[in-house]
Design a protein around this motif. Structure first.
Motif, PDB file in Angstrom:
ATOM      1  N   ARG A  43       0.846  -1.197   0.000  1.00  8.15           N
ATOM      2  CA  ARG A  43       0.000   0.000   0.000  1.00  8.15           C
ATOM      3  C   ARG A  43       0.880   1.245   0.000  1.00  8.15           C
ATOM      4  O   ARG A  43       1.989   1.233   0.524  1.00  8.15           O
ATOM      5  CB  ARG A  43      -0.928   0.014   1.218  1.00  8.15           C
ATOM      6  N   ASP A  47      -3.074   5.976   1.167  1.00 13.40           N
ATOM      7  CA  ASP A  47      -4.092   4.938   0.983  1.00 13.40           C
ATOM      8  C   ASP A  47      -4.895   4.753   2.257  1.00 13.40           C
ATOM      9  O   ASP A  47      -4.336   4.766   3.361  1.00 13.40           O
ATOM     10  CB  ASP A  47      -3.461   3.589   0.617  1.00 13.40           C
ATOM     11  N   VAL A  49      -6.767   2.194   4.600  1.00 11.95           N
ATOM     12  CA  VAL A  49      -6.647   0.760   4.850  1.00 11.95           C
ATOM     13  C   VAL A  49      -7.630   0.343   5.939  1.00 11.95           C
ATOM     14  O   VAL A  49      -8.036   1.157   6.768  1.00 11.95           O
ATOM     15  CB  VAL A  49      -5.206   0.368   5.257  1.00 11.95           C
ATOM     16  N   VAL A  55      -0.660  -4.592   4.587  1.00 13.78           N
ATOM     17  CA  VAL A  55      -0.095  -3.358   4.040  1.00 13.78           C
ATOM     18  C   VAL A  55       1.333  -3.553   3.532  1.00 13.78           C
ATOM     19  O   VAL A  55       1.828  -2.744   2.756  1.00 13.78           O
ATOM     20  CB  VAL A  55      -0.151  -2.206   5.070  1.00 13.78           C
TER      21      VAL A  55
END
Length: 109
Positions: A43, A47, A49, A55
């Protein structure tokens, strides 16, 4: 840096993503490497999440074995480690969440 033709004027540096600006320290959760190794981020900065979402992966340089690194909380991934290696227990990122879950020395490493 200094822009050509504009002596003494520093170029603007990018700041935190707008959604992370102004968040409270108690809502920031560190992303911690469960094992040492080379970090393979899945990621990017900025971003959103979900808690438990993978990640990053920690890659063992000797064997190639990958260990998943889940997000400890839902929120905005706004920080990543500047180097590509981390020891076990090392912080590899930070997520700005919405719930205040931390107390104590929040600005300590």
């Amino acid at each position: 840096g200094v822009q050509p033709g504009r002596a003494g004027v520093a170029a603007a540096l990018p700041g935190p993503p707008p959604a992370a600006a102004g968040c409270q320290a108690a809502t920031v959760e560190p992303v911690v490497a469960p094992v040492g190794g080379v970090i393979a981020y899945l990621r990017m900065h900025g971003d959103r999440v979900a808690a438990g979402e993978i990640v990053a992966e920690m890659v063992d340089a000797a064997t190639g074995f990958r260990t998943a690194v889940p997000a400890p909380a839902s929120g905005l991934l706004f920080s990543r480690r500047p180097t590509r290696y981390a020891p076990a227990g090392g912080r590899i990122g930070k997520i700005a969440g919405t719930e205040a879950r931390r107390t104590g020395k929040l600005l300590s490493p």
